[in-house]
Design a protein around this motif. Structure first.
Motif, short mmCIF file in Angstrom:
data_model
loop_
_atom_site.label_atom_id
_atom_site.label_comp_id
_atom_site.label_asym_id
_atom_site.label_seq_id
_atom_site.Cartn_x
_atom_site.Cartn_y
_atom_site.Cartn_z
N ALA A 106 0.83 -1.21 0.00
CA ALA A 106 0.00 0.00 0.00
C ALA A 106 0.86 1.26 0.00
O ALA A 106 0.60 2.21 -0.75
N VAL A 107 1.90 1.29 0.83
CA VAL A 107 2.80 2.45 0.85
C VAL A 107 3.48 2.61 -0.51
O VAL A 107 3.63 3.73 -1.03
N PHE A 108 3.87 1.49 -1.10
CA PHE A 108 4.53 1.52 -2.42
C PHE A 108 3.62 2.16 -3.46
O PHE A 108 4.02 3.07 -4.21
N VAL A 109 2.37 1.72 -3.52
CA VAL A 109 1.44 2.22 -4.52
C VAL A 109 1.14 3.70 -4.29
O VAL A 109 1.16 4.52 -5.22
N LEU A 110 0.85 4.07 -3.05
CA LEU A 110 0.49 5.46 -2.74
C LEU A 110 1.66 6.40 -3.01
O LEU A 110 1.47 7.49 -3.59
N ALA A 142 -0.37 8.07 2.19
CA ALA A 142 0.85 7.28 2.32
C ALA A 142 1.47 7.46 3.70
O ALA A 142 2.00 6.50 4.29
N LEU A 143 1.41 8.67 4.24
CA LEU A 143 1.92 8.92 5.58
C LEU A 143 1.14 8.11 6.61
O LEU A 143 1.72 7.48 7.51
N GLY A 144 -0.19 8.10 6.50
CA GLY A 144 -1.00 7.32 7.43
C GLY A 144 -0.70 5.84 7.36
O GLY A 144 -0.58 5.16 8.40
N VAL A 145 -0.55 5.31 6.16
CA VAL A 145 -0.24 3.88 6.01
C VAL A 145 1.17 3.59 6.51
O VAL A 145 1.43 2.51 7.06
N SER A 146 2.09 4.54 6.35
CA SER A 146 3.46 4.34 6.84
C SER A 146 3.48 4.22 8.36
O SER A 146 4.28 3.45 8.92
N ALA A 170 4.11 0.54 12.95
CA ALA A 170 3.51 -0.06 14.15
C ALA A 170 3.47 -1.58 14.03
O ALA A 170 3.81 -2.31 14.98
N MET A 171 3.06 -2.11 12.87
CA MET A 171 3.00 -3.57 12.69
C MET A 171 4.39 -4.18 12.67
O MET A 171 4.58 -5.33 13.11
N SER A 172 5.39 -3.45 12.19
CA SER A 172 6.76 -3.96 12.22
C SER A 172 7.25 -4.10 13.66
O SER A 172 7.95 -5.06 14.01
N PHE A 207 10.15 10.01 4.95
CA PHE A 207 10.07 10.65 3.63
C PHE A 207 8.63 10.92 3.21
O PHE A 207 8.39 11.84 2.43
N THR A 208 7.67 10.15 3.70
CA THR A 208 6.27 10.51 3.41
C THR A 208 5.87 11.77 4.16
O THR A 208 5.05 12.55 3.67
N VAL A 209 6.44 11.97 5.35
CA VAL A 209 6.20 13.23 6.08
C VAL A 209 6.71 14.41 5.26
O VAL A 209 6.00 15.41 5.05
#
Length: 486
Positions: A390-394, A424-428, A433-435, A457-459
């Motif tokens: 998801a982060v990749f696509v966004l 993308a920031l939200g998904v990051s 968190a999951m990591s 970098f999304t920030v």
């Protein structure tokens, strides 16, 4: 698109604003020959007539509107007697007014020669710019068939690379044959495996083949469309927006190459011997050549545009910065999501490699108790892999929006960059968190660089997109000239 004069919303193919009547496609019509040229032109590139309709005084060289020159009073319809200097010489005298007229005529001629030289130079630079963009498209098409990787081993500071595959067709054909051979070899040696092992191997192979096929199809489609447009532009001797055929395939092919690398990305460091997967020579040459060609075309675009393009230099810089930030978020995603160390051995796995590893290990276990112990880690790794994708696509969509914003001054690209950077920031955040949750299941595992870099970098990409939108809004709030408000 939105009108740059009044901010009204426009259709994608609009030429004029329905609210204020301003032309919005960056072109204007020559009053002399009626052909379409760039709106910031001073002289027509086809007939040489001034676009603003003003006159150039033949006596003093002043550019003006009206019937009489405001500097010397010369009437616009007054001609210069070609035989006046010869008559003055034959008479033995040259009146002062005759000298002024001759010097003014020379100044006008010099200005016309300079304007003609600028037009010729602009034509040449325009052809070079179009050719550079088409050359970048051609390189993308050729290199789409050579998406290769290699295994790099570093021992005592010295590195040696071994090619893993030769062309993109490896991912389309040979990789499935290797899966079959691997499963057949396991059966030959008496190793029992279950459906999870087959799913793991074929899922990795399928994603690899889909990525390689997407690179080829995208580059092929844009190459065909770009070739048709380039031939038409060269035969009609006019400039077209060639960049729209190059930016999208350049960004998408680069993103898909990085995604393909991330599917198998890992590193091991055992007793000073480090191994990792790296890009082959073909993709590296592709990236370097295309980047140089795009940079050269961008410089020529600014030089040809002159003052009007230099005024947009800040916008170009901000959009380019946003593109770079989104690119860094993407290129660092395949780094290790977790890092483990035991004794003198260190291991790092990307999110896809970790998920495939857990899934394959379940396919080798027959004891239900052991499967139950691994199942929780498998579920967590599947969630991490989904968030990674998801982060990749966004981030990829945000990068395309930033890149298109460099050549498209409308607000839609900036809005898209802001929206997708924010998501993308939200998904990051969820990815990080999951990591952390996944690492808590192990005493030796630690969070790797991938989720941390994605968050950072999304920030920055979101901040850059917000700055772009604020600048666009400020420009829209500037007062509209009276001719558009009457």
């Amino acid at each position: 698109m939105n009108c740059q004069k009044c901010g009204a919303e426009l259709a994608d193919d609009a030429k004029f604003c329905p609210q204020c009547g301003a032309r919005v496609d960056g072109k204007t019509e020559c009053p002399g020959c009626g052909r379409e040229i760039a709106e910031n032109s001073v002289y027509c590139t086809y007939c040489g007539k001034r676009i603003d309709g003003k006159k150039v005084c033949k006596k003093c060289g002043e550019v003006y509107d009206g019937v009489f020159c405001p500097q010397c009073g010369e009437p616009a319809s007054a001609g210069v007697r070609r035989d006046a200097p010869r008559a003055a010489v034959q008479a033995g005298a040259a009146p002062a007014s005759m000298n002024v007229s001759a010097s003014g005529d020379a100044a006008v001629a010099a200005e016309e020669r300079k304007a003609a030289a600028r037009m010729r130079a602009n034509r040449v630079m325009s052809v070079i710019k179009q050719s550079l963009l088409y050359g970048a498209l051609f390189v993308l098409f050729i290199c789409s068939f050579f998406v290769t990787f290699s295994m790099t081993a570093t021992v005592g500071g010295e590195s040696e690379s071994i090619g893993v595959n030769s062309t993109s067709f490896y991912f389309l054909i040979d990789i499935f044959d290797e899966v079959k051979d691997t499963l057949a070899a396991m059966g030959t040696f008496g190793e029992d495996y279950y459906a999870e092992m087959e799913i793991s191997l074929y899922l990795a192979a399928g994603l690899s083949a889909a990525s390689a096929a997407a690179i080829i199809l995208i580059c092929l489609g844009y190459f065909i469309a770009g070739t048709i447009a380039y031939v038409r532009a060269m035969t009609a001797k006019r400039e077209i927006a060639m960049s729209k055929y190059v930016i999208t395939p350049a960004v998408l092919s680069l993103v898909l190459m990085i995604f393909l690398k991330g599917l198998f990305n890992f590193f091991t460091d055992e007793a000073g011997v480090e191994q990792k997967l790296t890009l082959g020579a073909g993709p590296v040459a592709n990236i370097v050549l295309v980047s140089v060609m795009l940079a050269g075309a961008a410089v020529l675009h600014i030089v040809i545009g002159g003052r009007s393009e230099k005024q947009n230099a800040l916008g170009y810089a901000l959009q380019a910065s946003g593109t770079l930030l989104a690119f860094l978020a993407i290129v660092l995603l395949p780094l290790s999501v977790i890092v483990g160390e035991e004794g003198r051995t260190s291991v790092g796995l990307s999110a896809p490699a970790m998920f495939f590893g857990f899934l394959g290990s379940v396919g080798l276990i027959s004891d239900e108790t052991q499967i139950a112990a691994v199942r929780d880690a498998l579920i967590d790794s599947a969630v991490v892999f989904a968030l990674y994708v998801a982060v990749f696509v966004l981030a990829a969509v945000a990068m395309v929006a930033f890149a298109k914003g460099i050549v498209n001054k409308s607000g839609s690209c900036r809005t898209a960059a802001c929206v997708f950077s924010g998501v993308a920031l939200g998904v990051s955040v969820a990815y990080l968190a999951m990591s952390i949750v996944l690492c808590n299941d192990s005493e030796t595992a630690q969070v790797g660089a991938s989720p941390i870099c994605a968050l950072i970098f999304t920030v920055f990409a979101l901040v850059m997109s917000i700055v772009n939108i604020c600048l666009l809004r400020k420009k829209r709030e500037e007062p509209v000239p009276g001719e558009y408000t009457e």
